[in-house]
Scaffold this motif. Structure first.
Motif, PDB file in Angstrom:
ATOM      1  N   ALA A   1       0.838  -1.209   0.000  1.00 44.12           N
ATOM      2  CA  ALA A   1       0.000   0.000   0.000  1.00 44.12           C
ATOM      3  C   ALA A   1       0.867   1.252   0.000  1.00 44.12           C
ATOM      4  O   ALA A   1       0.595   2.211  -0.734  1.00 44.12           O
ATOM      5  CB  ALA A   1      -0.925   0.005   1.212  1.00 44.12           C
ATOM      6  N   TYR A   2       1.907   1.247   0.826  1.00 42.65           N
ATOM      7  CA  TYR A   2       2.759   2.435   0.896  1.00 42.65           C
ATOM      8  C   TYR A   2       3.441   2.693  -0.446  1.00 42.65           C
ATOM      9  O   TYR A   2       3.392   3.810  -0.972  1.00 42.65           O
ATOM     10  CB  TYR A   2       3.809   2.323   2.006  1.00 42.65           C
ATOM     11  N   PHE A   3       4.081   1.676  -0.990  1.00 38.61           N
ATOM     12  CA  PHE A   3       4.869   1.893  -2.202  1.00 38.61           C
ATOM     13  C   PHE A   3       4.014   2.070  -3.457  1.00 38.61           C
ATOM     14  O   PHE A   3       4.429   2.744  -4.392  1.00 38.61           O
ATOM     15  CB  PHE A   3       5.911   0.791  -2.380  1.00 38.61           C
TER      16      PHE A   3
ATOM     17  N   GLY B   1       4.805  11.578  -3.212  1.00 37.01           N
ATOM     18  CA  GLY B   1       5.855  12.414  -2.645  1.00 37.01           C
ATOM     19  C   GLY B   1       6.761  11.598  -1.739  1.00 37.01           C
ATOM     20  O   GLY B   1       6.383  10.531  -1.265  1.00 37.01           O
ATOM     21  N   PHE B   2       7.956  12.124  -1.500  1.00 38.89           N
ATOM     22  CA  PHE B   2       8.949  11.393  -0.719  1.00 38.89           C
ATOM     23  C   PHE B   2       8.610  11.319   0.760  1.00 38.89           C
ATOM     24  O   PHE B   2       8.786  10.289   1.396  1.00 38.89           O
ATOM     25  CB  PHE B   2      10.325  12.048  -0.909  1.00 38.89           C
ATOM     26  N   TRP B   3       8.135  12.406   1.345  1.00 38.67           N
ATOM     27  CA  TRP B   3       7.938  12.486   2.794  1.00 38.67           C
ATOM     28  C   TRP B   3       6.608  11.862   3.215  1.00 38.67           C
ATOM     29  O   TRP B   3       5.545  12.245   2.715  1.00 38.67           O
ATOM     30  CB  TRP B   3       8.001  13.939   3.257  1.00 38.67           C
TER      31      TRP B   3
ATOM     32  N   VAL C   1       3.767  14.096   4.042  1.00 40.64           N
ATOM     33  CA  VAL C   1       3.170  14.767   2.886  1.00 40.64           C
ATOM     34  C   VAL C   1       2.327  13.793   2.062  1.00 40.64           C
ATOM     35  O   VAL C   1       1.245  14.140   1.599  1.00 40.64           O
ATOM     36  CB  VAL C   1       4.270  15.419   2.008  1.00 40.64           C
ATOM     37  N   ASN C   2       2.811  12.561   1.882  1.00 35.38           N
ATOM     38  CA  ASN C   2       2.077  11.602   1.053  1.00 35.38           C
ATOM     39  C   ASN C   2       1.032  10.816   1.842  1.00 35.38           C
ATOM     40  O   ASN C   2       0.413   9.908   1.312  1.00 35.38           O
ATOM     41  CB  ASN C   2       3.037  10.666   0.308  1.00 35.38           C
ATOM     42  N   GLN C   3       0.841  11.154   3.103  1.00 33.59           N
ATOM     43  CA  GLN C   3      -0.150  10.538   4.003  1.00 33.59           C
ATOM     44  C   GLN C   3       0.084   9.037   4.193  1.00 33.59           C
ATOM     45  O   GLN C   3      -0.842   8.270   4.408  1.00 33.59           O
ATOM     46  CB  GLN C   3      -1.571  10.807   3.516  1.00 33.59           C
ATOM     47  N   GLY C   4       1.350   8.645   4.158  1.00 30.65           N
ATOM     48  CA  GLY C   4       1.688   7.240   4.301  1.00 30.65           C
ATOM     49  C   GLY C   4       2.109   6.821   5.698  1.00 30.65           C
ATOM     50  O   GLY C   4       2.469   5.664   5.917  1.00 30.65           O
ATOM     51  N   GLU C   5       2.060   7.750   6.657  1.00 29.09           N
ATOM     52  CA  GLU C   5       2.495   7.402   8.016  1.00 29.09           C
ATOM     53  C   GLU C   5       1.739   6.214   8.604  1.00 29.09           C
ATOM     54  O   GLU C   5       2.364   5.313   9.173  1.00 29.09           O
ATOM     55  CB  GLU C   5       2.372   8.618   8.941  1.00 29.09           C
ATOM     56  N   PRO C   6       0.384   6.165   8.496  1.00 31.49           N
ATOM     57  CA  PRO C   6      -0.310   4.983   9.052  1.00 31.49           C
ATOM     58  C   PRO C   6       0.139   3.682   8.401  1.00 31.49           C
ATOM     59  O   PRO C   6       0.298   2.666   9.086  1.00 31.49           O
ATOM     60  CB  PRO C   6      -1.786   5.261   8.769  1.00 31.49           C
TER      61      PRO C   6
END
Length: 137
Positions: free
Chosen positions: A83-85, A92-94, A97-102
């Protein structure tokens, strides 16, 4: 003074249960729009999101119960890496910013559970305890 050895399996179990319940919520949002629909997710769900929702519901339920925890957590961890990749990193890298923290947090917590096991309050723990009791008898 806190006895960390005594509390460690219980805290692990609390982390396992709460994380899995949050994971189930993501599956419910995809499949049933409960407690709300995920903004921007098309209806009907594309196949990849349908598979993700099933993994989130079934994997999350197994992890909450502590049943086949290591295998379920490993699969859920892999789903979150995908899901993240696939969905977050291209935006976006961060991660903030890309809402990938969860997705990153779920991935790493589930990977930890795959190696650590379920901890206390789990069917896996009950099964291993009864096996060791049978071996002693």
């Amino acid at each position: 003074m806190i006895d960390f050895e005594t509390w460690s399996p219980r805290v692990l179990a609390a982390v396992r249960i709460i994380t899995a319940l949050l994971f189930i919520e993501h599956g419910l949002m995809k499949l049933l729009a409960f407690p709300a629909a995920i903004p921007g997710v098309p209806t009907p769900l594309p196949s990849i999101l349908l598979v993700a929702a099933v993994i989130e519901l079934l994997g999350g339920a197994l992890i909450v119960l502590g049943l086949f925890t290591r295998a379920a957590a490993f699969i859920c961890s892999g789903e979150m890496a995908v899901a993240y990749f696939m969905f977050h990193a291209p935006q976006g890298f961060w991660p903030a910013v890309n809402q990938g923290e969860p997705a990153i947090l779920f991935c790493l917590v589930f990977l930890y559970l795959a190696f650590a096991g379920a901890g206390a309050w789990s069917i896996d723990d009950l099964r291993s305890t009864s096996r060791s009791n049978l071996a002693r008898a």
